[in-house]
Design a protein around this motif. Structure first.
Motif, PDB file in Angstrom:
ATOM      1  N   ALA A  30       0.835  -1.204   0.000  1.00  0.00           N
ATOM      2  CA  ALA A  30       0.000   0.000   0.000  1.00  0.00           C
ATOM      3  C   ALA A  30       0.866   1.249   0.000  1.00  0.00           C
ATOM      4  CB  ALA A  30      -0.928  -0.006   1.207  1.00  0.00           C
ATOM      5  N   ASN A  31       2.008   1.167   0.683  1.00  0.00           N
ATOM      6  CA  ASN A  31       2.879   2.343   0.743  1.00  0.00           C
ATOM      7  C   ASN A  31       3.765   2.518  -0.472  1.00  0.00           C
ATOM      8  OD1 ASN A  31       2.238   3.699   3.141  1.00  0.00           O
ATOM      9  ND2 ASN A  31       3.324   2.164   4.351  1.00  0.00           N
ATOM     10  N   TYR A  32       4.305   1.405  -0.973  1.00  0.00           N
ATOM     11  CA  TYR A  32       5.327   1.533  -2.001  1.00  0.00           C
ATOM     12  C   TYR A  32       4.940   1.008  -3.371  1.00  0.00           C
ATOM     13  CZ  TYR A  32       8.171   2.666   2.034  1.00  0.00           C
ATOM     14  OH  TYR A  32       8.655   3.256   3.171  1.00  0.00           O
ATOM     15  N   ARG A  35       6.199  -2.705  -7.295  1.00  0.00           N
ATOM     16  CA  ARG A  35       7.630  -2.666  -7.617  1.00  0.00           C
ATOM     17  C   ARG A  35       8.482  -2.040  -6.534  1.00  0.00           C
ATOM     18  NH1 ARG A  35       8.952  -1.344 -13.753  1.00  0.00           N
ATOM     19  NH2 ARG A  35      10.468  -0.167 -12.549  1.00  0.00           N
ATOM     20  N   GLY A  36       7.909  -1.088  -5.812  1.00  0.00           N
ATOM     21  CA  GLY A  36       8.672  -0.426  -4.762  1.00  0.00           C
ATOM     22  C   GLY A  36       8.809  -1.263  -3.496  1.00  0.00           C
ATOM     23  N   ALA A  37       7.934  -2.245  -3.354  1.00  0.00           N
ATOM     24  CA  ALA A  37       7.986  -3.098  -2.169  1.00  0.00           C
ATOM     25  C   ALA A  37       9.092  -4.134  -2.311  1.00  0.00           C
ATOM     26  CB  ALA A  37       6.646  -3.797  -1.977  1.00  0.00           C
ATOM     27  N   THR A  38       9.726  -4.496  -1.198  1.00  0.00           N
ATOM     28  CA  THR A  38      10.727  -5.565  -1.241  1.00  0.00           C
ATOM     29  C   THR A  38      10.309  -6.675  -0.270  1.00  0.00           C
ATOM     30  OG1 THR A  38      12.170  -4.822   0.560  1.00  0.00           O
ATOM     31  CG2 THR A  38      12.506  -3.810  -1.595  1.00  0.00           C
ATOM     32  N   GLN A  41      11.585  -6.265   3.221  1.00  0.00           N
ATOM     33  CA  GLN A  41      10.801  -5.331   4.017  1.00  0.00           C
ATOM     34  C   GLN A  41       9.550  -6.015   4.573  1.00  0.00           C
ATOM     35  OE1 GLN A  41       9.910  -1.984   1.553  1.00  0.00           O
ATOM     36  NE2 GLN A  41       9.377  -0.664   3.278  1.00  0.00           N
ATOM     37  N   ARG A 111      -5.712   2.009  -0.258  1.00  0.00           N
ATOM     38  CA  ARG A 111      -4.459   2.509  -0.839  1.00  0.00           C
ATOM     39  C   ARG A 111      -3.825   1.503  -1.785  1.00  0.00           C
ATOM     40  NH1 ARG A 111      -2.132   4.430   4.687  1.00  0.00           N
ATOM     41  NH2 ARG A 111      -3.871   5.814   5.207  1.00  0.00           N
ATOM     42  N   PHE A 113      -5.473  -0.678  -3.555  1.00  0.00           N
ATOM     43  CA  PHE A 113      -6.285  -0.606  -4.774  1.00  0.00           C
ATOM     44  C   PHE A 113      -5.900   0.621  -5.590  1.00  0.00           C
ATOM     45  CE2 PHE A 113      -9.953   0.536  -7.308  1.00  0.00           C
ATOM     46  CZ  PHE A 113     -10.308  -0.677  -7.859  1.00  0.00           C
ATOM     47  N   CYS A 114      -5.749   1.737  -4.910  1.00  0.00           N
ATOM     48  CA  CYS A 114      -5.360   2.978  -5.583  1.00  0.00           C
ATOM     49  C   CYS A 114      -4.025   2.806  -6.298  1.00  0.00           C
ATOM     50  CB  CYS A 114      -5.275   4.107  -4.554  1.00  0.00           C
ATOM     51  SG  CYS A 114      -4.828   5.720  -5.239  1.00  0.00           S
ATOM     52  N   SER A 115      -3.077   2.245  -5.579  1.00  0.00           N
ATOM     53  CA  SER A 115      -1.749   2.012  -6.138  1.00  0.00           C
ATOM     54  C   SER A 115      -1.812   1.123  -7.378  1.00  0.00           C
ATOM     55  CB  SER A 115      -0.869   1.380  -5.061  1.00  0.00           C
ATOM     56  OG  SER A 115       0.343   0.945  -5.591  1.00  0.00           O
ATOM     57  N   LEU A 118      -3.383   3.127 -10.212  1.00  0.00           N
ATOM     58  CA  LEU A 118      -2.410   4.150 -10.609  1.00  0.00           C
ATOM     59  C   LEU A 118      -1.365   3.573 -11.558  1.00  0.00           C
ATOM     60  CD1 LEU A 118      -2.647   6.992  -9.459  1.00  0.00           C
ATOM     61  CD2 LEU A 118      -0.893   6.444  -7.805  1.00  0.00           C
ATOM     62  N   GLN A 119      -1.013   2.319 -11.317  1.00  0.00           N
ATOM     63  CA  GLN A 119       0.021   1.673 -12.130  1.00  0.00           C
ATOM     64  C   GLN A 119      -0.540   1.042 -13.395  1.00  0.00           C
ATOM     65  OE1 GLN A 119       2.523  -0.875  -9.682  1.00  0.00           O
ATOM     66  NE2 GLN A 119       2.603   0.699  -8.109  1.00  0.00           N
ATOM     67  N   ALA A 121      -3.415  -0.765 -13.492  1.00  0.00           N
ATOM     68  CA  ALA A 121      -4.238  -1.927 -13.169  1.00  0.00           C
ATOM     69  C   ALA A 121      -3.787  -3.200 -13.883  1.00  0.00           C
ATOM     70  CB  ALA A 121      -5.704  -1.638 -13.497  1.00  0.00           C
TER      71      ALA A 121
END
Lengths: 208, 208
Positions: A30-32, A35-38, A41, A111, A113-115, A118-119, A121
């Motif tokens: 939801a935050n990253y 692709r931004g998530a690892t 993490q 968030r 879903f939004c992410s 945004l990318q 879908a």
DNA sequence: CTATATTTTTACTACAAAGTCAAATTTATT
DNA sequence: AATAAATTTGACTTTGTAGTAAAAATATAG
């Protein structure tokens, strides 16, 4: 081996750990974004080592996929409940309230879903053009029927739904901005937002 | 050396290339967020090699920072224009239209802003609690004044602004969903959305 | 045209992240 | 307690990504 499991289904540990992992993954995705998530993490957040996490989910996509699937169910549910029985204005206003409660209670899902949207879908495009569109078309017909029968003011049903989604999810997706502008703590906005949105849509819909 | 440049400022090539890079970076950041974006991808999109790109921007953060700065100016501008002169309902409806036009004309900027806020606004938190809050407080007072004077229906000014931001930016941030549900091409939604939002806010605000 | 400043490329380093594998450990079953 | 199954760990390989340095190519001013 994980998920081969026994005849009674999942182990106690399997249930607990995979839930913990999905909760952690939700937070990180939801935050990253995907692709931004690892994985490190997510494993960290869940309190596991990376190989241990990968014992439960075969890769990053697997976690994301399961989360997205769950969210689509949650996301479509209030719209399904939207029924032809009951007073039209109240029915729509109740839908607004349900959506706002969801923004308060499941902000991370909103968030994610939004992410995803945004990318572009990439993982849910077929859901959007398929089941979602079908459901929206159906409810749009119902709203138009209400308008023609004089129960509500005439209104573009599709854009009405967009406005409802936008205004309610805004409190989840942009909660940081909302709280920055209001200089308030978490979810203090709920009561005022609830009254405001009720007024906004009730005023629009009330037959004149 | 880049950006040391000559006394007349930037070279022709510097101007062209850094604009091309920022345009490419906007596209990539808007889609994948800061962490999900890669310099290689941006360089590719801009038609340059990575080291060549890094000749113009010292790192990934540098590009992102410059984009975010520009967007905050664009983002705050229509709200600044929001003036006390003129008929209140018209003034607010005109603001809605300006924001909707921005969603149509600068969707990538809207998505980058959305992505930044979604990620906790790490680079713009001070802007939100500072200049943005100040500006919003100021305009909220104006709206309250209008309400007290009977020019508009009484309304929570903060949540009114949130509703305006949410409904207009929705068409940029969720354009994929909007277009999937409407089964329409790019920006066909504009005319209908414009009429719908005008009606939505005009109905709310019109003094009874 | 030539000297100088600039831009671009090639070849590289260092590090982060995804995912594997087999051994070690823990938990459940009898 | 003994055994088997499930779980966890550590050590690893591979690939992706950020960023550097110096040489080569190109553009520009005199």
């Amino acid at each position: 081996m994980a998920h081969a499991s026994n005849s009674r289904g999942q182990t106690r540990i399997q249930k607990e750990k995979s839930e913990a992992i999905l909760a952690a993954a939700l937070k990180v995705f939801a935050n990253y974004g995907f692709r931004g998530a690892t994985i490190d993490q997510i494993a960290d957040e869940a309190g596991l080592s990376k190989p241990n996490l990968l014992y439960y989910f075969k890769n990053k996509e697997d976690m994301h996929h399961q989360l997205i699937e769950r969210i689509l169910v949650i996301w479509l549910d209030p719209l399904r409940q939207f029924s032809a029985t009951g007073e039209p204005v109240e029915e729509i206003c109740a839908y607004v309230q349900r959506k706002l409660e969801m923004a308060r209670d499941f902000p991370l899902q909103s968030r994610l879903f939004c992410s995803e949207v945004l990318q572009g879908a990439p993982n849910i495009m077929s859901e959007l053009t398929g089941p979602l569109k079908t459901l929206v078309d159906e409810k749009a017909m119902l709203i138009e029927h209400w308008a023609k029968a004089g129960y509500i003011n005439p209104v573009d049903p599709y854009h009405l739904l967009f406005s409802i989604w936008a205004t309610t999810q805004h409190y989840a997706d942009f909660s940081i901005q909302v709280e920055a502008v209001l200089a308030q703590n978490k979810q203090h906005w709920f009561v005022d937002a609830s009254a405001h949105l009720d007024k906004l849509f009730r005023t629009l819909l009330k037959p004149s």
